[in-house]
Design an enzyme around this catalytic site. Structure first.
Site, PDB file in Angstrom:
ATOM      1  N   GLU B  52      41.358  30.563  17.825  1.00  0.00           N
ATOM      2  CA  GLU B  52      40.925  29.517  17.231  1.00  0.00           C
ATOM      3  C   GLU B  52      42.174  28.518  17.015  1.00  0.00           C
ATOM      4  O   GLU B  52      43.301  28.821  16.461  1.00  0.00           O
ATOM      5  CB  GLU B  52      40.283  29.593  15.929  1.00  0.00           C
ATOM      6  CG  GLU B  52      38.786  30.060  16.084  1.00  0.00           C
ATOM      7  CD  GLU B  52      38.416  30.202  14.419  1.00  0.00           C
ATOM      8  OE1 GLU B  52      37.327  30.769  14.486  1.00  0.00           O
ATOM      9  OE2 GLU B  52      38.847  29.677  13.710  1.00  0.00           O
ATOM     10  N   ASP B  63      39.229  22.348   4.150  1.00  0.00           N
ATOM     11  CA  ASP B  63      40.277  23.222   4.231  1.00  0.00           C
ATOM     12  C   ASP B  63      41.165  23.373   3.068  1.00  0.00           C
ATOM     13  O   ASP B  63      41.322  22.301   2.204  1.00  0.00           O
ATOM     14  CB  ASP B  63      41.292  23.046   5.215  1.00  0.00           C
ATOM     15  CG  ASP B  63      40.763  23.407   6.514  1.00  0.00           C
ATOM     16  OD1 ASP B  63      40.501  24.466   6.948  1.00  0.00           O
ATOM     17  OD2 ASP B  63      40.624  22.348   7.598  1.00  0.00           O
TER      18      ASP B  63
END
Lengths: 413, 275
Positions: B52, B63
């Site tokens: 990824e 995040d």
């Protein structure tokens, strides 16, 4: 009937008041751009709001709180000396700064705290810029006995100390946010991070008409009491509707609240005043997302954003913490595209000048946010005839700003 | 999807080998383009089965601090979306088998704009997309166009994705499903292994897609425990934290940066390969 989402660009919809569509779109703007963790809750919120909207008991409880707790209706005041000074339109102020907590933010918070209770949420979070929304959230949380955490950029914590203190007194926990430039955008990021972590018990009271659907719709509905009152008050006072409405725009909640009940009254001219900061020609020196930005996706909705050509969000700048946000509510983005509302900008300096003029001529210390609206009224009013009825939303009082203004004027307190 | 993709082939191979895969996340351009390229090129040999690659964004709302910081390091070094795609092209010159999934937020794609992005990403050798803030309710925006370009659109399922919602999440998902093991942001609290197993089992009953589990995986033992019943484990925050710890105080990479990430990948891969 054409709906907001199917309306082709350049043609006029039958009504400007039918949006959003069932997926939360105003034209191409709005929507629900959030992480999967939040989607089930966003859908729950939509259901809960639709039920509440159709529940007379909900409206009755809100009306009672508006009247007896917030102090509505707020007055419609003829600003006689400013009218003389500008020599044109007849200027009225909608006095939403007289509400409990000192701004229009309480209108939305009362509505949302009732929703949170209906949804049986036990913890409240919110973002705040100037601290006006934070104070309003802390207030309703105290009133209903719910624990509350407010996310506020570190820069804003510094420039809005009185409101930070008030939130603390009201029992809220203020979390200073250090990421980014430490302003409203970063506070919203952090509030979203908290929400994703505590999604099961937490209700997020968004303070403006932005964020994922249904927030732009429900915040607008709660704020629309401003425009509804203006309609009635002006009809009673002058026997007709106003000709011109002016409001400042950060996320745009006070403006949409004033404008929405008038969107289908073609003869009522609408002006939204963005924060021009150091000037629209100064790169990253303003917070005028519609006059100096492009469409993009942030914080759950598609709207006009201040961003670079690679899609990175810019910080922007405004003297006013409440307008210092790189986006704007999606309904405003759509009203700009359709041409129904004219969006202009006022600079920091123009707002400061208007702040002083209003204080000395009317004996009203305005917040720096509506000072932007007044700065544009100063330009617009002289171009209008004396029988033009102009209403400016005085959406907040300036007590919170006196320290910052003293700094800008080189005065010691 | 009629044609098999690099992702389909990789998960088929993992199944054959009878082991869970290791999905590694790094941010493109972190801490700078050159170092990031070296890390990327070294990942397959270190044991990454699927890569990824984060597309840096100024406002990574989902995040935690580690990935936020990695995104900001890349942007500070002047990283642009085009450089992310060039990294993938470069990688494909050396590796034709390891799938690359671009992960990030919608705005940089939307501004690119969408159709150009999908064309360029496909040409660069990208295999799939994870776009955190485009839910199934907006499938017509990006998911369906991506599939038309032959890209897998990988969705996240979370602890709040209940049985009623799961079919919506699965409808246009392809490649694999990413199960987010916690309600929260990346790199946060350690997941509750039993709760994850229960949820992964439910998902497995609803789909034949491979399931990768991630968010908050910090140690090899944890990875091994989470892998039970799943097809792969995703490690991200731990890797970008390793980058951060290897940097000079001013943020520049050091001779240790590349090795510290690849060594960590190797240890996760080792843990997942010991039965």
């Amino acid at each position: 009937m054409a709906t907001a989402s199917t309306q082709p660009k350049g043609t006029k919809p039958n009504t400007f008041r039918s949006g959003p569509d069932d997926r939360g779109h105003f034209g191409i703007f709005g929507g629900r751009f959030v992480a999967e963790t939040l989607m089930p809750l966003i859908l729950d919120l939509e259901r809960a709001y639709n039920e509440a909207k159709n529940d007379p008991a909900f409206h009755a409880e809100l009306a009672d709180l508006n009247a007896n707790y917030a102090g509505r209706p707020s007055a419609l005041y003829f600003a006689e000396r400013l009218t003389e000074q500008f020599g044109g339109a007849k200027i009225y102020f909608k006095r939403d700064e007289l509400n409990h907590t000192g701004s229009h933010k309480i209108n939305n918070c009362l509505g949302q705290i009732l929703l949170a209770r209906r949804m049986r949420k036990t913890r409240i979070i919110a973002e705040t810029g100037a601290g006006q929304h934070g104070v309003a959230v802390a207030t309703v949380c105290a009133r209903f006995g719910l624990p509350c955490e407010i996310f506020m950029g570190k820069t804003d914590v510094e420039r809005q100390k009185p409101n930070v203190f008030r939130m603390g007194l009201l029992g809220a926990k203020v979390n200073p946010v250090t990421s980014g430039a430490g302003t409203l955008k970063d506070a919203m990021n952090e509030a979203l991070r908290d929400w994703v972590t505590n999604v099961r018990d937490t209700y997020y009271i968004i303070g403006t008409v932005a964020g994922p659907h249904p927030y732009p719709e429900l915040v607008r509905d709660f704020q629309s009491i401003i425009g509804k009152e203006v309609r009635e008050q002006m009809l009673e006072r002058e026997g007709r509707l106003p000709d011109t409405l002016v409001a400042c725009i950060g996320g745009g909640s006070n403006a949409i609240g004033l404008f929405h009940p008038f969107l289908d009254d073609e003869n009522v001219k609408l002006y939204g005043v963005e924060a021009g900061g150091h000037g629209l020609d100064v790169p990253n020196g303003h917070a005028a997302s519609m006059n100096g930005g492009n469409p993009g996706v942030l914080h759950g909705n598609r709207t006009y954003l201040l961003q670079d050509d690679d899609g990175q969000i810019l910080e922007g700048h405004s003297i006013s913490a409440g307008l210092d946000y790189p986006g704007v509510g999606p309904e405003h983005a759509w009203l700009k595209e359709t041409g129904r509302v004219t969006y202009v900008a006022a600079t920091d300096q123009e707002a400061l000048d208007a702040f002083q003029m209003c204080t000395t001529l009317e004996g009203i210390i305005p917040a720096l946010e509506p000072s932007h609206a007044l700065a544009y009224v100063e330009k617009l009013a002289p171009t209008l005839s004396k029988d033009n009825l102009l209403v400016m939303n005085m959406c907040g009082r300036g007590d919170k700003d006196i320290f910052a203004v003293a700094g800008h004027l080189g005065m010691k307190m | 999807m009629s044609k098999t993709t690099r992702i389909d082939r990789r998960f088929a191979k993992l199944k054959e080998e009878g082991r869970p895969g290791l999905v590694t996340f790094i941010t493109a351009g972190d801490p700078d383009l050159e170092t990031s390229k070296k890390i990327l090129l070294g990942l397959p040999k270190a044991g990454a089965d699927v890569i990824e690659l984060g597309m840096p964004f100024s406002d990574p709302m989902a995040d935690g601090p580690a990935i936020q910081a990695s995104s900001l390091r890349a942007l500070k070094a002047g990283h642009k979306m085009r450089a992310t795609l060039e990294l993938v092209s470069e990688f494909r010159k050396h590796d034709q088998d390891t799938p690359i999934v671009l992960m990030g937020y919608y705005n940089p794609i939307y501004v690119y704009p969408n159709e150009e992005f999908l064309k360029d990403a496909t040409a660069a050798g990208v295999d799939g997309l994870i776009v955190v803030d485009v839910p199934p309710e907006a499938d017509d925006e990006l998911c369906i166009p991506a599939r038309k370009h032959g890209l897998n659109f990988i969705r996240l399922a979370t602890p709040t994705t209940d049985a009623k919602r799961l079919p919506t999440v699965l409808t246009n998902t392809s490649g694999f499903l990413y199960y987010v093991s916690i309600t929260g942001i990346t790199g946060a609290a350690a997941p509750d292994v039993n709760a994850v197993h229960t949820h992964v089992n439910l998902i497995k009953k609803a789909t034949t897609l491979p399931v990768a589990v991630g968010f908050g995986v910090k140690t090899g033992d944890q990875a091994k425990a989470l892998a039970k019943g799943a097809d792969a484990v995703v490690v991200g925050s731990a890797l970008v934290s390793a980058i951060e710890q290897s940097l000079e105080p001013g943020g520049r990479s050091t001779s240790k940066t590349v090795a510290s990430v690849l060594d960590l990948v190797q240890s996760f891969a080792g843990a997942l390969r010991t039965g």
